[in-house]
Scaffold this motif. Structure first.
Motif, mmCIF file in Angstrom:
data_model
loop_
_atom_site.group_PDB
_atom_site.id
_atom_site.type_symbol
_atom_site.label_atom_id
_atom_site.label_comp_id
_atom_site.label_asym_id
_atom_site.label_seq_id
_atom_site.Cartn_x
_atom_site.Cartn_y
_atom_site.Cartn_z
ATOM 1 N N PRO A 149 0.830 -1.212 0.000
ATOM 2 C CA PRO A 149 0.000 0.000 0.000
ATOM 3 C C PRO A 149 0.863 1.259 0.000
ATOM 4 O O PRO A 149 1.932 1.296 0.605
ATOM 5 C CB PRO A 149 -0.790 -0.122 1.311
ATOM 6 C CG PRO A 149 -0.790 -1.578 1.623
ATOM 7 C CD PRO A 149 0.531 -2.100 1.140
ATOM 8 N N HIS A 150 0.386 2.277 -0.692
ATOM 9 C CA HIS A 150 1.109 3.548 -0.721
ATOM 10 C C HIS A 150 1.178 4.149 0.686
ATOM 11 O O HIS A 150 0.239 4.032 1.476
ATOM 12 C CB HIS A 150 0.412 4.550 -1.650
ATOM 13 C CG HIS A 150 0.549 4.214 -3.088
ATOM 14 N ND1 HIS A 150 1.771 4.096 -3.719
ATOM 15 C CD2 HIS A 150 -0.384 3.985 -4.054
ATOM 16 C CE1 HIS A 150 1.591 3.812 -4.997
ATOM 17 N NE2 HIS A 150 0.288 3.732 -5.220
ATOM 18 N N HIS A 151 2.292 4.809 0.963
ATOM 19 C CA HIS A 151 2.431 5.544 2.212
ATOM 20 C C HIS A 151 1.729 6.894 2.109
ATOM 21 O O HIS A 151 1.490 7.415 1.016
ATOM 22 C CB HIS A 151 3.908 5.784 2.528
ATOM 23 C CG HIS A 151 4.611 4.564 3.022
ATOM 24 N ND1 HIS A 151 4.310 3.950 4.219
ATOM 25 C CD2 HIS A 151 5.626 3.834 2.482
ATOM 26 C CE1 HIS A 151 5.088 2.904 4.397
ATOM 27 N NE2 HIS A 151 5.896 2.803 3.350
ATOM 28 N N ALA A 152 1.429 7.451 3.271
ATOM 29 C CA ALA A 152 0.835 8.787 3.305
ATOM 30 C C ALA A 152 1.826 9.826 2.819
ATOM 31 O O ALA A 152 3.034 9.700 3.023
ATOM 32 C CB ALA A 152 0.393 9.115 4.728
ATOM 33 N N ARG A 153 1.316 10.861 2.176
ATOM 34 C CA ARG A 153 2.114 12.021 1.794
ATOM 35 C C ARG A 153 1.651 13.210 2.621
ATOM 36 O O ARG A 153 0.456 13.382 2.873
ATOM 37 C CB ARG A 153 1.944 12.341 0.307
ATOM 38 C CG ARG A 153 2.972 11.711 -0.605
ATOM 39 C CD ARG A 153 3.014 10.213 -0.572
ATOM 40 N NE ARG A 153 3.770 9.662 -1.706
ATOM 41 C CZ ARG A 153 3.737 8.405 -2.063
ATOM 42 N NH1 ARG A 153 2.998 7.536 -1.382
ATOM 43 N NH2 ARG A 153 4.438 7.975 -3.106
ATOM 44 N N GLN A 154 2.603 14.054 3.012
ATOM 45 C CA GLN A 154 2.309 15.156 3.922
ATOM 46 C C GLN A 154 2.033 16.438 3.147
ATOM 47 O O GLN A 154 2.755 16.791 2.205
ATOM 48 C CB GLN A 154 3.491 15.367 4.869
ATOM 49 C CG GLN A 154 3.241 16.383 5.964
ATOM 50 C CD GLN A 154 4.442 16.519 6.872
ATOM 51 O OE1 GLN A 154 5.563 16.175 6.503
ATOM 52 N NE2 GLN A 154 4.221 17.019 8.066
ATOM 53 N N TYR A 155 0.975 17.158 3.561
ATOM 54 C CA TYR A 155 0.628 18.439 2.948
ATOM 55 C C TYR A 155 0.307 19.459 4.042
ATOM 56 O O TYR A 155 -0.405 19.147 5.012
ATOM 57 C CB TYR A 155 -0.591 18.299 2.027
ATOM 58 C CG TYR A 155 -0.344 17.400 0.831
ATOM 59 C CD1 TYR A 155 0.385 17.851 -0.264
ATOM 60 C CD2 TYR A 155 -0.816 16.089 0.823
ATOM 61 C CE1 TYR A 155 0.627 17.026 -1.350
ATOM 62 C CE2 TYR A 155 -0.581 15.257 -0.260
ATOM 63 C CZ TYR A 155 0.141 15.730 -1.339
ATOM 64 O OH TYR A 155 0.389 14.911 -2.418
ATOM 65 N N SER A 156 0.809 20.669 3.872
ATOM 66 C CA SER A 156 0.498 21.744 4.816
ATOM 67 C C SER A 156 -0.959 22.162 4.667
ATOM 68 O O SER A 156 -1.492 22.243 3.558
ATOM 69 C CB SER A 156 1.404 22.950 4.565
ATOM 70 O OG SER A 156 2.742 22.655 4.858
#
Length: 420
Positions: free
Chosen positions: A202-209
């Motif tokens: 599964p794809h990992h989470a990506r961080q967004y401000s």
């Protein structure tokens, strides 16, 4: 047994299950001990000095993991890059089975102080505060992780730059329903794209401000907004098919999104009356600044909040590349002092945010000397050094001791850098 073999170390490791691949640890490590591939961030045991610089800025705590084991059994970089989870701590029985004594003297891997050559004047990220302003609101963090994400619903998706050949930028609003999800200006969230990577994982989470204020994109609703840029082509014109940002930019109203977080405890705005805010950003680095602006504007119009001076230095290649370009000109002049820098306007000289900062040296020097002033830098990593050097030159030009000032800015939570 050879003495070098029998020495135990406390090896510094990163938990791949809770790491959100934000890159903060790698950018703050003064000994270049942290590296990454497309999947994992890892610590090189041969370079780590145990200085702990990376611990505080990590938004999830993934960086704060250790395993005690003989140095000869230390996990290599290739080992760590293959992990989906941290290995268990070795037991006394495990060590004896491998021919090691279970009670060796232990030391932190590296065991030395940070490299003496690291200079606060030349290493920009080492100047960034790891504590928030004294008057910042309490930040809630890590309320949800990948094992139990919030399911948000998309209620809006608007393109905020013209479509270009290389990238475009979207403003996306997510409704969190009844899920408690308090978030402050300057914090971030993780978005988990659907599907799996080339290895079937599964794809990992990506961080967004977050680009909305603490009361939401629409006050009274449990929502927030993100400002996300997707790259369409690389510098050579070849198509780029990124996973997460394309997913977010293509979301439709009504789509459901897995969200984790929130993250971040230091890149927070001051809340006391009379506090000044200087924002320096490029591109989607404007996201946290937009949240701060919206909260200060709300306080100004509803509560007669005695706001201090606000300055914005905002850079992009052209005005067409600048998110929210038109709206910036509608902000009251007595509310914020806006300076826009464009580096690729046809027929015009290249102008960067640090150039405009130098033009306002007198005002910035006054603010640098004022303990109620707070500075926020967000955007591409390439801007980091130029901005810090401009601050240094402005301070020294005004007769301020930069070394003393830089230490105070960091200690008091007055200078925050968040670059990528």
């Amino acid at each position: 047994m050879d003495a070098a073999v029998s020495v135990s170390i406390k090896q510094h490791l990163i938990d791949p299950e809770s790491c959100i691949r934000c890159g903060t640890c790698e950018s703050t490590c003064p000994s270049a001990a942290i590296t990454h591939d497309a999947r994992n961030y890892v610590v090189d045991v041969t370079k780590c000095t145990g200085c702990m610089t990376c611990i505080g800025p990590c938004p999830t705590g993934a960086i704060d993991n250790w395993r005690t084991l003989p140095r000869a059994m230390a996990y290599s970089v290739p080992d760590q890059l293959r992990w989906d989870a941290l290995p268990d701590e070795l037991t006394a029985a495990d060590l004896r089975a491998r021919g090691f004594a279970a009670n060796e003297e232990s030391a932190v891997a590296g065991g030395e102080s940070p490299a003496a050559g690291v200079s606060a004047q030349t290493d920009a990220m080492q100047l960034s505060a790891t504590v928030p302003p004294w008057s910042a609101a309490h930040a809630y963090t890590n309320l949800y992780d990948a094992s139990d994400p919030v399911i948000a619903t998309v209620t809006g998706n608007m393109r905020v730059t013209e479509i270009g050949r290389e990238y475009d930028t979207h403003h996306v609003v997510l409704d969190l329903g009844k899920a408690p999800f308090p978030v402050l200006e300057g914090q971030s969230i993780g978005v988990i794209p659907p599907g799996a990577d080339a290895s079937g994982r599964p794809h990992h989470a990506r961080q967004y401000s977050v680009s909305s204020a603490r009361h939401g994109e629409r006050p009274g609703y449990n929502n927030l907004s993100l400002t996300v840029k997707r790259v369409l082509a690389d510098r050579h014109g070849n198509p780029v098919h990124g996973v997460a940002s394309n997913y977010v930019c293509d979301l439709k109203v009504g789509d459901r999104v897995k969200v984790i977080g929130p993250f971040g405890t230091s890149f927070l705005m001051p809340n006391h009356p009379g506090s000044h805010i200087v924002m320096i950003c490029t591109g989607t680095g404007a996201a946290p600044m937009r949240g701060m602006l919206r909260w200060r504007h709300y306080l100004r119009t509803t509560q007669n909040f005695a706001s201090g001076k606000m300055m914005l230095f905002f850079g992009a290649r052209t005005k067409e590349d600048l998110p929210f370009f038109g709206r910036l000109h509608k902000l009251p002049k007595d509310f914020i002092d806006v300076h826009l820098a464009f580096s690729r306007t046809p027929g015009q000289p290249r102008v960067y945010v640090q150039d405009l900062m130098r033009e306002r040296a007198a005002d910035l020097a006054t603010l640098l000397a004022d303990e109620d002033s707070y500075f926020y830098v967000c955007g591409l990593k390439a801007m980091e050094e130029g901005v810090v050097l401009a601050l240094r030159d402005i301070a020294e030009g005004a007769g301020l001791n930069w070394s003393t000032l830089a230490a105070a800015l960091k200690r008091d939570g007055r200078l925050h850098l968040e670059t990528y």
